[in-house]
Design an enzyme around this catalytic site. Sequence first.
Site, PDB file in Angstrom:
ATOM      1  N   GLU A 352       0.798  -1.226   0.000  1.00 42.15           N
ATOM      2  CA  GLU A 352       0.000   0.000   0.000  1.00 42.15           C
ATOM      3  C   GLU A 352       0.833   1.281   0.000  1.00 42.15           C
ATOM      4  OE1 GLU A 352      -3.933  -1.545   2.401  1.00 42.15           O
ATOM      5  OE2 GLU A 352      -2.191  -1.022   3.596  1.00 42.15           O
TER       6      GLU A 352
HETATM    7  C1  TNX Z   1      -4.469  -3.899   4.716  1.00 38.64           C
HETATM    8  S1  TNX Z   1      -2.882  -6.289   4.328  1.00 38.64           S
HETATM    9  C2  TNX Z   1      -3.182  -3.725   5.185  1.00 38.64           C
HETATM   10  C3  TNX Z   1      -2.955  -3.332   6.571  1.00 38.64           C
HETATM   11  C4  TNX Z   1      -4.238  -3.138   7.301  1.00 38.64           C
HETATM   12  C5  TNX Z   1      -5.207  -4.224   6.918  1.00 38.64           C
HETATM   13  C6  TNX Z   1      -6.487  -4.188   7.681  1.00 38.64           C
HETATM   14  C7  TNX Z   1      -1.810  -5.281   4.123  1.00 38.64           C
HETATM   15  C8  TNX Z   1      -0.596  -5.798   3.551  1.00 38.64           C
HETATM   16  N1  TNX Z   1      -2.059  -4.020   4.463  1.00 38.64           N
HETATM   17  O1  TNX Z   1      -2.171  -2.174   6.631  1.00 38.64           O
HETATM   18  O2  TNX Z   1      -3.986  -3.174   8.656  1.00 38.64           O
HETATM   19  O3  TNX Z   1      -5.483  -4.117   5.552  1.00 38.64           O
HETATM   20  O4  TNX Z   1      -7.277  -5.295   7.399  1.00 38.64           O
END
Ligand code: TNX
Length: 536
Positions: A352
């Site tokens: 992300e």
């Molecule tokens: C996505 S999964 C994220 C996390 C969040 C999560 C909450 C991922 C690699 N990144 O930063 O905590 O969703 O479900």
Amino acid sequence: MKKSIAIMAVGISLSLFSCQNDSSSLTDAGLIPLPVSVSNSSGHFELTSNSAIQLVGPESDLIFIGEYLAQKLRPSTGFPIQVGTDEADIKLELVGDGSGSEAYELSISESGINISAESEAGLFYGVQTLIQAFPPSILESKSVSQKWIVPAGTITDSPDFAYRGSMLDVARHFFPVEDVKHYIDQMAELKLNYLHLHLTDDQGWRIEIKSWPKLTETGGSTEVGGGEGGFYTQEQYADIVAYAAERYITIVPEVDMPGHTNAILASYGELNPGINLPDGDTETIVKSVEKAEDLLSGSNIDRQAAELYTGIEVGFSTLDSELEATYQLVEDVVRELTALTPGPYFHIGGDESHVTKKDDYIYFVERVQEIVKGYGKTSIGWDEIATTTLLPGNVAQFWDKANNAQMAKDQGNKVLMSPAKRAYMDMQYDSTSRIGLHWAAFIELDDSYNWDPATYTEGISKSDILGVEAPLWTETVTDRADIEYLVFPRLAAIAEVAWTPTNRRSWDSFASRIPVQGKRWEIEGIGFYKSPKVNW
Ligand code: TNX
């Protein structure tokens, strides 16, 4: 005449035996994860005040396993259960030089119990199975007056996947060492062998780095919701690593970057490319992305510390991949943390990074992989890292995009399976769950159970998969009770997905065994979710 008496006697003993078998056989002992092969035989073993544990193999290596078992058996039975090399009715035998596979064999007869394995981990798993073969009351912490019987039979067992893990996000909310150890204890009972600690995120930096002290002084000072946060000193982290290792669990530390780095940018303003903290609404985030692009294309960036962040937005922060000081920080962190981490993996995050330009992201992730390799470790990263050139052996953790998993495979790299729709333990069970998110799915217990890692993602087959990991993100999780509510019973389902071959697994079988595990959890004081899908 004589003949008919003999036949009657056989008949009576057979029916006694089958009664015995109906009420307590190895096949209905509630073994989780289900072993590869379980066969019942007649009779049972009874633990008595004379029972003891005999270690066969290097005593110094096996003493912890023997003591682990004895400590489980002593409180409830009140028996002394000595551990040593003297002949005894419970034998733990390490075969060969101890460097073999994680397989074990457990055989139980009237006269004794024998667990043998070619590795210490295998013996430890055999011990876990044996504990489950006792009545759940064996886990009581005070002495109980009852017979301590284990049904006779033979179990041969080995894991389907090499990596059977869980992740604890200690960044969104901080959890003290005792909670992590408690979590490790529970993982051990399910034969899980990797604990991934998500040590850093926008909301907090949780591991002491001596060369960059503000990471914890400032970056560790809060958490989601504005609580006081916290961090592990290096001694505490080493203590967690050692505690896990005694239970054959390897710690995988994660430093999430280049996104999810607001805690760094709040601690060291000189590293901040200048993206402002979002208030949380999309418009603000878009504005800060635009601003970031302006700033990154210009030369005179007025770098200032970001504000600490206690919300739950994602994707707004980034390290500056064009700044040399960024890599000094990364190198120092990797150096200090790998020195405390005996396991093979270092998790570099990589998810992300919505405000990192694509080229910058690629340059950053490739350079960080080299740094990690330089310290002798294998990088794991969230599936987005497969958009860069992966070093041989590095691992992409599939959580979201099948395409990314495919790119990892096409580069010859393995995939760790954590599909958010199945394996994310921070997802609510249903719309009434008191905590949890639901952006990926509602995940009831049968959803966590009913999937096959080897067919879940198109193009990814068993040989491409390193293993399975169930992450617990903690935006909505504040204490041990919250952890337990979301994690149990789903972690048991994932443990079976990772351990038991698919052709041995069925929801009906799991649903019939999990209530026994529920009894064990009750005795251990674990506040698990009583899924309506199960007849507890
Ligand atoms: C996505 S999964 C994220 C996390 C969040 C999560 C909450 C991922 C690699 N990144 O930063 O905590 O969703 O479900």
